[in-house]
Design a protein around this motif. Sequence first.
Motif, PDB file in Angstrom:
ATOM      1  N   VAL A  84       9.890 -20.847 -34.812  1.00  0.00           N
ATOM      2  CA  VAL A  84       9.239 -19.543 -34.712  1.00  0.00           C
ATOM      3  C   VAL A  84      10.108 -18.593 -33.899  1.00  0.00           C
ATOM      4  O   VAL A  84      10.914 -19.013 -33.074  1.00  0.00           O
ATOM      5  N   LEU A  85       9.913 -17.327 -34.161  1.00  0.00           N
ATOM      6  CA  LEU A  85      10.613 -16.272 -33.446  1.00  0.00           C
ATOM      7  C   LEU A  85       9.645 -15.109 -33.277  1.00  0.00           C
ATOM      8  O   LEU A  85       8.992 -14.700 -34.238  1.00  0.00           O
ATOM      9  N   THR A  86       9.525 -14.591 -32.058  1.00  0.00           N
ATOM     10  CA  THR A  86       8.644 -13.455 -31.811  1.00  0.00           C
ATOM     11  C   THR A  86       9.197 -12.225 -32.512  1.00  0.00           C
ATOM     12  O   THR A  86      10.382 -11.919 -32.398  1.00  0.00           O
ATOM     13  N   VAL A  87       8.322 -11.511 -33.223  1.00  0.00           N
ATOM     14  CA  VAL A  87       8.735 -10.269 -33.883  1.00  0.00           C
ATOM     15  C   VAL A  87       8.037  -9.055 -33.280  1.00  0.00           C
ATOM     16  O   VAL A  87       8.471  -7.925 -33.497  1.00  0.00           O
ATOM     17  N   GLU A  88       6.953  -9.288 -32.520  1.00  0.00           N
ATOM     18  CA  GLU A  88       6.233  -8.168 -31.916  1.00  0.00           C
ATOM     19  C   GLU A  88       5.283  -8.709 -30.873  1.00  0.00           C
ATOM     20  O   GLU A  88       4.740  -9.797 -31.014  1.00  0.00           O
ATOM     21  N   PHE A  89       5.111  -7.966 -29.767  1.00  0.00           N
ATOM     22  CA  PHE A  89       4.027  -8.277 -28.839  1.00  0.00           C
ATOM     23  C   PHE A  89       3.582  -7.035 -28.104  1.00  0.00           C
ATOM     24  O   PHE A  89       4.314  -6.056 -27.996  1.00  0.00           O
ATOM     25  N   LYS A  90       2.351  -7.087 -27.636  1.00  0.00           N
ATOM     26  CA  LYS A  90       1.737  -6.021 -26.851  1.00  0.00           C
ATOM     27  C   LYS A  90       1.181  -6.668 -25.610  1.00  0.00           C
ATOM     28  O   LYS A  90       0.413  -7.623 -25.679  1.00  0.00           O
ATOM     29  N   THR A  91       1.576  -6.163 -24.451  1.00  0.00           N
ATOM     30  CA  THR A  91       1.123  -6.710 -23.179  1.00  0.00           C
ATOM     31  C   THR A  91       0.301  -5.672 -22.434  1.00  0.00           C
ATOM     32  O   THR A  91       0.688  -4.498 -22.378  1.00  0.00           O
ATOM     33  N   ASN A  92      -0.798  -6.105 -21.863  1.00  0.00           N
ATOM     34  CA  ASN A  92      -1.599  -5.280 -20.963  1.00  0.00           C
ATOM     35  C   ASN A  92      -1.526  -5.905 -19.582  1.00  0.00           C
ATOM     36  O   ASN A  92      -1.924  -7.069 -19.413  1.00  0.00           O
ATOM     37  N   LEU A  93      -1.017  -5.145 -18.613  1.00  0.00           N
ATOM     38  CA  LEU A  93      -0.954  -5.602 -17.225  1.00  0.00           C
ATOM     39  C   LEU A  93      -2.235  -5.135 -16.545  1.00  0.00           C
ATOM     40  O   LEU A  93      -2.503  -3.931 -16.472  1.00  0.00           O
ATOM     41  N   LEU A  94      -3.042  -6.077 -16.073  1.00  0.00           N
ATOM     42  CA  LEU A  94      -4.384  -5.774 -15.597  1.00  0.00           C
ATOM     43  C   LEU A  94      -4.530  -5.774 -14.090  1.00  0.00           C
ATOM     44  O   LEU A  94      -5.423  -5.122 -13.553  1.00  0.00           O
ATOM     45  N   ALA A  95      -3.683  -6.534 -13.397  1.00  0.00           N
ATOM     46  CA  ALA A  95      -3.767  -6.643 -11.938  1.00  0.00           C
ATOM     47  C   ALA A  95      -2.403  -7.080 -11.421  1.00  0.00           C
ATOM     48  O   ALA A  95      -1.623  -7.686 -12.154  1.00  0.00           O
ATOM     49  N   PRO A  96      -2.108  -6.794 -10.142  1.00  0.00           N
ATOM     50  CA  PRO A  96      -0.835  -7.249  -9.587  1.00  0.00           C
ATOM     51  C   PRO A  96      -0.704  -8.772  -9.664  1.00  0.00           C
ATOM     52  O   PRO A  96      -1.690  -9.492  -9.471  1.00  0.00           O
ATOM     53  N   ALA A  97       0.491  -9.238  -9.940  1.00  0.00           N
ATOM     54  CA  ALA A  97       0.763 -10.672 -10.076  1.00  0.00           C
ATOM     55  C   ALA A  97       0.980 -11.268  -8.691  1.00  0.00           C
ATOM     56  O   ALA A  97       2.101 -11.457  -8.229  1.00  0.00           O
ATOM     57  N   LYS A  98      -0.135 -11.565  -8.032  1.00  0.00           N
ATOM     58  CA  LYS A  98      -0.132 -12.095  -6.673  1.00  0.00           C
ATOM     59  C   LYS A  98      -0.820 -13.450  -6.692  1.00  0.00           C
ATOM     60  O   LYS A  98      -1.971 -13.556  -7.138  1.00  0.00           O
ATOM     61  N   GLY A  99      -0.128 -14.478  -6.250  1.00  0.00           N
ATOM     62  CA  GLY A  99      -0.745 -15.793  -6.218  1.00  0.00           C
ATOM     63  C   GLY A  99       0.235 -16.878  -5.864  1.00  0.00           C
ATOM     64  O   GLY A  99       1.435 -16.633  -5.733  1.00  0.00           O
ATOM     65  N   GLU A 100      -0.291 -18.072  -5.730  1.00  0.00           N
ATOM     66  CA  GLU A 100       0.542 -19.245  -5.439  1.00  0.00           C
ATOM     67  C   GLU A 100       1.021 -19.908  -6.728  1.00  0.00           C
ATOM     68  O   GLU A 100       2.051 -20.556  -6.750  1.00  0.00           O
ATOM     69  N   ARG A 101       0.232 -19.752  -7.804  1.00  0.00           N
ATOM     70  CA  ARG A 101       0.547 -20.368  -9.081  1.00  0.00           C
ATOM     71  C   ARG A 101       0.059 -19.447 -10.182  1.00  0.00           C
ATOM     72  O   ARG A 101      -0.908 -18.723 -10.022  1.00  0.00           O
ATOM     73  N   PHE A 102       0.772 -19.514 -11.324  1.00  0.00           N
ATOM     74  CA  PHE A 102       0.440 -18.672 -12.470  1.00  0.00           C
ATOM     75  C   PHE A 102       0.295 -19.547 -13.702  1.00  0.00           C
ATOM     76  O   PHE A 102       1.057 -20.488 -13.898  1.00  0.00           O
ATOM     77  N   LEU A 103      -0.701 -19.235 -14.510  1.00  0.00           N
ATOM     78  CA  LEU A 103      -0.977 -19.970 -15.735  1.00  0.00           C
ATOM     79  C   LEU A 103      -0.837 -19.004 -16.903  1.00  0.00           C
ATOM     80  O   LEU A 103      -1.345 -17.879 -16.848  1.00  0.00           O
TER      81      LEU A 103
END
Length: 147
Positions: A84-103
């Motif tokens: 597979v290869l990404t051809v398009e994406f749309k991202t919405n940033l909703l809150a600051p990326a603050k934390g000890e771990r990210f999922l």
Amino acid sequence: MPRFEAKNPDFRDMATAIFAAQRAMQTLGISIARLEPGEVDLSMAYSPELTQQNGFVHAGIITAGLDNACGIAAFTLMPKGVGVLTVEFKTNLLAPAKGERFLFRATVIKPGRTLTVCEARAIAEHQGAETLIATMTGTLMAIAPRA
């Protein structure tokens, strides 16, 4: 959410190998936490090397995790020998990326022979609480193997 059946019985080994071959994911410290047909959870620990000027994980890093999660989720439903290869994406940033771990959790919404649509969510774990920090909708294209 519909459950999907993998077309390749070796999808786990293949998806794990494809993920391991991505040096960018190794550099970012992202690993596979869960893998099912059409679904994946990727995990990343906080690192100050990945932050922007305010100490939050950079949006580009979050986007890379979401994009890769969509790619791996889509890959789990591909027939043997198809990538597979990404051809398009749309991202919405909703809150600051603050934390000890990210999922980075991705799910295939609509699989296809040529195009597959996925949705993904980035969740920050901070002081025992989870915060949804970003979402992505991505379109991925099936590709034949290249030499």
